[in-house]
Motif scaffolding. Structure first.
Motif, mmCIF file in Angstrom:
data_model
loop_
_atom_site.group_PDB
_atom_site.id
_atom_site.type_symbol
_atom_site.label_atom_id
_atom_site.label_comp_id
_atom_site.label_asym_id
_atom_site.label_seq_id
_atom_site.Cartn_x
_atom_site.Cartn_y
_atom_site.Cartn_z
ATOM 1 N N ASP A 170 3.442 10.066 -22.779
ATOM 2 C CA ASP A 170 3.253 11.518 -22.814
ATOM 3 C C ASP A 170 1.844 11.807 -23.316
ATOM 4 N N GLU A 171 0.884 11.686 -22.409
ATOM 5 C CA GLU A 171 -0.530 11.862 -22.745
ATOM 6 C C GLU A 171 -1.219 12.632 -21.622
ATOM 7 N N GLY A 226 12.049 11.758 -23.199
ATOM 8 C CA GLY A 226 12.062 12.800 -22.191
ATOM 9 C C GLY A 226 11.635 12.358 -20.809
ATOM 10 N N LEU A 227 11.305 11.075 -20.629
ATOM 11 C CA LEU A 227 10.787 10.601 -19.347
ATOM 12 C C LEU A 227 11.695 9.564 -18.688
ATOM 13 N N ALA A 228 12.963 9.525 -19.077
ATOM 14 C CA ALA A 228 13.871 8.513 -18.556
ATOM 15 C C ALA A 228 14.128 8.679 -17.058
ATOM 16 N N VAL A 229 14.248 9.913 -16.578
ATOM 17 C CA VAL A 229 14.517 10.138 -15.154
ATOM 18 C C VAL A 229 13.356 9.638 -14.307
ATOM 19 N N GLU A 230 12.127 10.002 -14.712
ATOM 20 C CA GLU A 230 10.941 9.558 -13.975
ATOM 21 C C GLU A 230 10.826 8.030 -13.994
ATOM 22 N N ALA A 231 11.131 7.439 -15.138
ATOM 23 C CA ALA A 231 11.053 5.982 -15.254
ATOM 24 C C ALA A 231 12.048 5.309 -14.321
ATOM 25 N N ALA A 246 14.022 0.955 -20.176
ATOM 26 C CA ALA A 246 14.411 1.253 -21.556
ATOM 27 C C ALA A 246 13.305 2.062 -22.224
ATOM 28 N N ALA A 247 13.643 2.608 -23.389
ATOM 29 C CA ALA A 247 12.675 3.376 -24.159
ATOM 30 C C ALA A 247 11.531 2.488 -24.635
#
Length: 235
Positions: free
Chosen positions: A192-193, A157-162, A175-176
Motif C-alpha cells: 500500500d504505497e 485490504g489487498l487479499a482480493v487483488e493478490a 498469504a499476508a
C-alpha cells in the motif's frame, strides 16, 4: 574501472557473441522478441519468433545487426551503435533476467520473452540483474527452462487483488505480508504505497538462477492488461 565492472562488461561482450544454434522447428513453440532503448522507453521491435533457436539468431532474423571484435560483440542493431565513450551498449534479458552467457548459446524456449535494450550503463552495470517489465515473467517460464514456485504476499485490504494475480501466476501460496516464504520461491508482493512495479533478486548477485522479488502497488487491471510492460520499472 573496478574489477567487477570489467567482469560485467566482459560478460556483456560474451553475451553478444556469435550467432550459433541449430534452426528451430514447429514443435519448439514460440517466443517473443523485444528490442528497446533507454530502459524500455522506446520500443523498436515487438514480434513473435520461433523458439528452439539461439537468442542471437532470433535477433538477426528480425533486425540488422553489426558486430566487431571478430563478430564477438554486437555493435549495432538497426543502426543504433554502442559507444564505450558514452557508456551506451546493448544488453539482453530473458523473461526479465539479465543474461549470464553468450546470446548464441541461450536457446529460446516456448513462451520466453527475449529482450534487447540499448542503454547508458554508467549507473547500473554492476547491479542491474532483473527488470520488471516482462511481467508475468519470470514467474511463468523462468530462465533456461527452469521455473520456481511462486508466493504472493499482500498488505492489509489487498487479499482480493493478490488472489487474482496468484491465479495468473499459477500460485496457491497466497498469504499476508510477513508470512514465511520458501527460500526457493519467486515472490510477488502487494504493498500500500505510491503506484509502482519494481523487481530485484532476493539474493543480490545470484544472477538469473536466483529467485526474484516483485513489489507492486496500483491497479491490478492495468497490471494484467500489460500497461507496465517493456519498462525496466514503473513509474
Amino acid at each position: 574501472m573496478t574489477r567487477r565492472l570489467c567482469i560485467g562488461l566482459l560478460l556483456a561482450v560474451l553475451a553478444n557473441a556469435g550467432c550459433g544454434g541449430e534452426g528451430p522447428t514447429a514443435a519448439d513453440g514460440k517466443a517473443r522478441l523485444w528490442v528497446t532503448r533507454d530502459r524500455g522507453a522506446i520500443v523498436l521491435v515487438d514480434l513473435e519468433v520461433p523458439a528452439g533457436q539461439s537468442l542471437l539468431r532470433a535477433l538477426k532474423s528480425k533486425a540488422k545487426v553489426t558486430t566487431r571484435y571478430g563478430g564477438g560483440f554486437v555493435q549495432s542493431i538497426d543502426g543504433i551503435e554502442g559507444s564505450a565513450r558514452r557508456h551506451e551498449d546493448w544488453f539482453w534479458f530473458v523473461n526479465g533476467l539479465a543474461g549470464d552467457r553468450s546470446a548464441s548459446s541461450y536457446r529460446l524456449r516456448d513462451g520466453d520473452v527475449a529482450w534487447w535494450d540499448y542503454r547508458d550503463w554508467s549507473r547500473d552495470a554492476e547491479t542491474l540483474e532483473v527488470v520488471a517489465g516482462a511481467f508475468p515473467e519470470p514467474f511463468l517460464h523462468g530462465y533456461a527452462g527452469r521455473t520456481r514456485p511462486a508466493a504472493v504476499r499482500y498488505a492489509p485490504g489487498l487479499a482480493v487483488e493478490a488472489s487474482r494475480v496468484a491465479r495468473v501466476l499459477g500460485s496457491d501460496d497466497v498469504a499476508a505480508r510477513g508470512s514465511p516464504v520458501d527460500a526457493d520461491a519467486n515472490v510477488f508482493e502487494f504493498v500500500d504505497e505510491a503506484p509502482h512495479l519494481t523487481a530485484v533478486l532476493r539474493q543480490p548477485g545470484s544472477g538469473p538462477s536466483g529467485a526474484v522479488r516483485f513489489s507492486f502497488s496500483g491497479s491490478v487491471v492495468r497490471l494484467l492488461d500489460g500497461d507496465f510492460s517493456q519498462r525496466f520499472e514503473s513509474p
